[in-house]
Design a protein around this motif. Structure first.
Motif, mmCIF file in Angstrom:
data_model
loop_
_atom_site.group_PDB
_atom_site.id
_atom_site.type_symbol
_atom_site.label_atom_id
_atom_site.label_comp_id
_atom_site.label_asym_id
_atom_site.label_seq_id
_atom_site.Cartn_x
_atom_site.Cartn_y
_atom_site.Cartn_z
ATOM 1 N N ASN A 183 32.746 16.728 -9.319
ATOM 2 C CA ASN A 183 32.291 15.360 -9.005
ATOM 3 C C ASN A 183 32.025 15.314 -7.537
ATOM 4 N N TRP A 184 32.067 13.821 -7.371
ATOM 5 C CA TRP A 184 31.442 12.703 -6.026
ATOM 6 C C TRP A 184 32.609 13.374 -4.890
ATOM 7 N N HIS A 185 34.103 13.437 -5.229
ATOM 8 C CA HIS A 185 34.560 13.997 -4.103
ATOM 9 C C HIS A 185 34.681 15.720 -3.520
ATOM 10 N N THR A 186 34.318 16.236 -4.007
ATOM 11 C CA THR A 186 33.974 17.160 -4.163
ATOM 12 C C THR A 186 33.050 17.676 -3.454
ATOM 13 N N GLY A 187 31.782 17.608 -4.796
ATOM 14 C CA GLY A 187 30.485 17.280 -3.918
ATOM 15 C C GLY A 187 29.606 16.981 -2.784
ATOM 16 N N ILE A 188 29.965 16.267 -2.070
ATOM 17 C CA ILE A 188 29.333 14.892 -1.114
ATOM 18 C C ILE A 188 30.416 16.084 -0.173
ATOM 19 N N ALA A 189 32.180 16.108 0.269
ATOM 20 C CA ALA A 189 32.797 17.372 1.078
ATOM 21 C C ALA A 189 31.379 19.011 0.621
ATOM 22 N N ALA A 190 31.595 18.931 0.422
ATOM 23 C CA ALA A 190 30.196 21.009 0.218
ATOM 24 C C ALA A 190 28.723 20.373 0.603
ATOM 25 N N ALA A 191 27.762 18.935 0.426
ATOM 26 C CA ALA A 191 27.281 19.196 1.149
ATOM 27 C C ALA A 191 26.774 18.197 2.463
ATOM 28 N N TYR A 192 27.818 17.939 3.461
ATOM 29 C CA TYR A 192 28.184 17.547 4.286
ATOM 30 C C TYR A 192 28.652 19.185 5.438
ATOM 31 N N ALA A 219 23.293 29.788 2.793
ATOM 32 C CA ALA A 219 22.426 29.164 2.145
ATOM 33 C C ALA A 219 22.969 27.708 2.793
ATOM 34 N N PRO A 220 22.543 26.356 2.467
ATOM 35 C CA PRO A 220 23.026 25.185 2.378
ATOM 36 C C PRO A 220 23.390 24.323 0.751
ATOM 37 N N TRP A 221 24.812 23.727 1.360
ATOM 38 C CA TRP A 221 25.011 23.479 -0.456
ATOM 39 C C TRP A 221 24.099 22.143 -0.710
ATOM 40 N N VAL A 222 23.658 21.802 -1.671
ATOM 41 C CA VAL A 222 23.679 20.068 -1.808
ATOM 42 C C VAL A 222 24.195 19.846 -2.962
ATOM 43 N N PHE A 223 24.380 18.639 -2.707
ATOM 44 C CA PHE A 223 24.899 18.016 -4.535
ATOM 45 C C PHE A 223 23.890 16.935 -5.174
ATOM 46 N N ALA A 224 22.928 17.811 -6.349
ATOM 47 C CA ALA A 224 22.464 16.729 -6.873
ATOM 48 C C ALA A 224 23.160 15.643 -8.060
ATOM 49 N N SER A 225 22.974 14.223 -7.673
ATOM 50 C CA SER A 225 24.770 13.525 -8.344
ATOM 51 C C SER A 225 24.553 13.494 -10.014
ATOM 52 N N PRO A 226 25.746 12.227 -10.582
ATOM 53 C CA PRO A 226 25.189 11.886 -11.528
ATOM 54 C C PRO A 226 24.209 10.509 -11.158
ATOM 55 N N PRO A 227 23.473 10.378 -12.149
ATOM 56 C CA PRO A 227 22.278 9.107 -11.946
ATOM 57 C C PRO A 227 23.390 7.877 -11.583
ATOM 58 N N VAL A 228 22.704 6.794 -10.862
ATOM 59 C CA VAL A 228 23.378 5.882 -9.499
ATOM 60 C C VAL A 228 22.820 4.722 -10.574
ATOM 61 N N ASP A 229 22.725 3.510 -11.086
ATOM 62 C CA ASP A 229 21.125 2.711 -11.376
ATOM 63 C C ASP A 229 20.240 3.516 -11.794
ATOM 64 N N GLY A 230 20.106 4.633 -12.382
ATOM 65 C CA GLY A 230 18.786 4.994 -12.575
ATOM 66 C C GLY A 230 18.294 5.770 -11.178
ATOM 67 N N TRP A 231 18.882 6.393 -10.135
ATOM 68 C CA TRP A 231 18.936 7.385 -9.654
ATOM 69 C C TRP A 231 20.004 8.336 -9.559
ATOM 70 N N VAL A 232 19.193 9.493 -9.383
ATOM 71 C CA VAL A 232 19.982 11.167 -9.273
ATOM 72 C C VAL A 232 19.240 10.996 -7.174
ATOM 73 N N LEU A 233 21.380 11.409 -6.704
ATOM 74 C CA LEU A 233 20.703 11.368 -5.729
ATOM 75 C C LEU A 233 20.949 12.988 -5.014
ATOM 76 N N LEU A 234 20.153 13.889 -4.286
ATOM 77 C CA LEU A 234 20.528 14.889 -3.812
ATOM 78 C C LEU A 234 20.475 15.217 -2.453
ATOM 79 N N VAL A 235 21.708 15.298 -2.307
ATOM 80 C CA VAL A 235 22.515 15.094 -0.805
ATOM 81 C C VAL A 235 22.827 16.564 0.023
ATOM 82 N N GLY A 236 22.491 16.674 1.498
ATOM 83 C CA GLY A 236 22.297 17.713 2.285
ATOM 84 C C GLY A 236 22.729 17.754 2.717
ATOM 85 N N ASP A 237 23.322 18.356 4.003
ATOM 86 C CA ASP A 237 22.692 18.304 5.252
ATOM 87 C C ASP A 237 22.339 19.412 6.086
#
Length: 283
Positions: A60-69, A77-95
Motif C-alpha cells: 500500500n501507499w504507506h509501506t511502499g513510499i517508506a521502502a522507496a525512500y 538493488a534499490p526499491w521502487v514503488f509503482a503506485s496505484p493510479p492517481v488522477d490517471g497517473w501511475v507514479l514510479l517512486v524511488g531514491d
C-alpha cells in the motif's frame, strides 16, 4: 616474526527486507528528497511490464513510499514503488532511480544513459513520460518530459557542485508560467553560467534597493515578487509536477476524492540504478 594473516573483510550483510502491507490505503504524500516517474496508466503492473521489471509483490501507499525512500548498501538493488493510479497517473517512486545527465562526457558514470533507457521505454509504451526529483541538501533538482513524436525536455541541476547536468529542449509553457529562468537552447555549461549571471543580477538589484533605504525583506519581495529565486529549488519541482501531471506533496489535502489502493514493489535492475541523491555532492 611473521604477522598472522588478517581475516578477510566480511561480505556486506543485506539489511532485513522491508515489510509490506497490502491493505488498501489513501495516497501518501511525498515529493522531497526522492525521484519519481509519472506515466498515464491505469495499473501499476502495466508500468512494470513496460520496463520488463519483475514485481516483488503488493504494497500500500504507506509501506511502499517508506521502502522507496529506503537507502540500500552493499550493492543491493534499490526499491521502487509503482503506485496505484492517481488522477490517471501511475507514479514510479524511488531514491535510487537514475536521472537526466548529458554532461559531463561520461554522463555521470552512466547515470544519464540508464535514465534514457527507462525514460524511452515508458515514453514509447505510454506515449508520454515525466520525471521529477529533488534533494535540498545537495540543492539538486531535476525534471523531464517526453511525448511520442515531440521534442523532449530535460533539466538537471545540482547547486552543491554548481553544475547543470542536463538542459535539453525548449522551456515548456508551464515552466514559463511558473517564472523559471529561460535557458532554452543553451548547453549545460552555458546554462550554468546563465544561472550564475541571473543570480548576480538579482543580488545586485537587492543590494541597490537596500542601499537606497529599503529593508532587505522588502527588497527581496520587490526583486522576487513570485517568491522564487532564479536558482531552481524543490518547490519548483513539485509546482511543475502539479502543472504537468500531479503534485504528490498535495495528496493529503482534504476533499480530493481519492480512493484507497494498492501498488506494487520492484527493484531497480543493478545496471540501471544509482547512488542515492544526497551529500556529498553528486559525482
Amino acid at each position: 616474526m611473521k604477522r598472522p594473516p588478517r581475516n578477510p573483510p566480511a561480505p556486506p550483510v543485506e539489511a532485513p527486507p522491508p515489510q509490506f502491507d497490502a491493505t488498501p490505503d489513501l495516497p501518501e504524500p511525498f515529493g522531497y528528497k526522492v525521484c519519481w516517474f509519472a506515466v498515464r496508466a491505469s495499473d501499476p503492473a502495466q508500468v512494470l511490464d513496460a520496463l520488463g521489471w519483475e514485481s516483488e509483490g503488493p504494497a500500500n501507499w504507506h509501506t511502499g513510499i517508506a521502502a522507496a525512500y529506503r537507502r540500500t548498501s552493499g550493492g543491493q538493488a534499490p526499491w521502487v514503488f509503482a503506485s496505484p493510479p492517481v488522477d490517471g497517473w501511475v507514479l514510479l517512486v524511488g531514491d535510487g532511480l537514475p536521472y537526466p545527465a548529458v554532461y559531463p562526457e561520461d554522463r555521470l558514470e552512466g547515470i544519464g544513459q540508464a535514465f534514457d533507457v527507462i525514460f524511452t521505454r515508458l515514453k514509447d509504451h505510454f506515449g508520454e513520460a515525466q520525471f521529477f526529483g529533488s534533494h535540498r541538501v545537495a540543492d539538486f533538482v531535476t525534471w523531464a518530459r517526453a511525448r511520442r513524436g515531440e521534442p523532449g525536455r530535460q533539466f538537471c541541476y545540482a547547486g552543491s557542485s554548481g553544475e547543470v547536468y542536463a538542459n535539453v529542449g525548449a522551456q515548456s509553457a508551464e515552466e514559463a508560467a511558473l517564472g523559471f529562468a529561460v535557458l532554452s537552447g543553451l548547453s549545460p555549461v552555458d546554462a550554468r553560467d546563465r544561472l550564475s549571471e541571473l543570480l548576480e543580477e538579482e543580488m545586485a538589484r537587492k543590494d541597490a534597493l537596500v542601499a537606497s533605504g529599503m529593508s532587505r525583506r522588502d527588497a527581496s519581495r520587490q526583486v522576487r515578487p513570485s517568491g522564487r529565486s532564479v536558482m531552481p529549488g524543490e518547490e519548483d519541482v513539485t509546482a511543475l509536477a502539479g502543472a504537468w501531471s500531479v503534485d504528490p506533496t498535495q495528496f493529503d489535502e482534504p476533499d480530493r476524492g481519492y480512493v484507497p489502493g494498492v501498488g506494487l514493489m520492484a527493484r531497480v535492475p543493478t545496471d540501471l540504478g544509482q547512488e542515492p541523491v544526497s551529500p556529498p555532492p553528486l559525482r
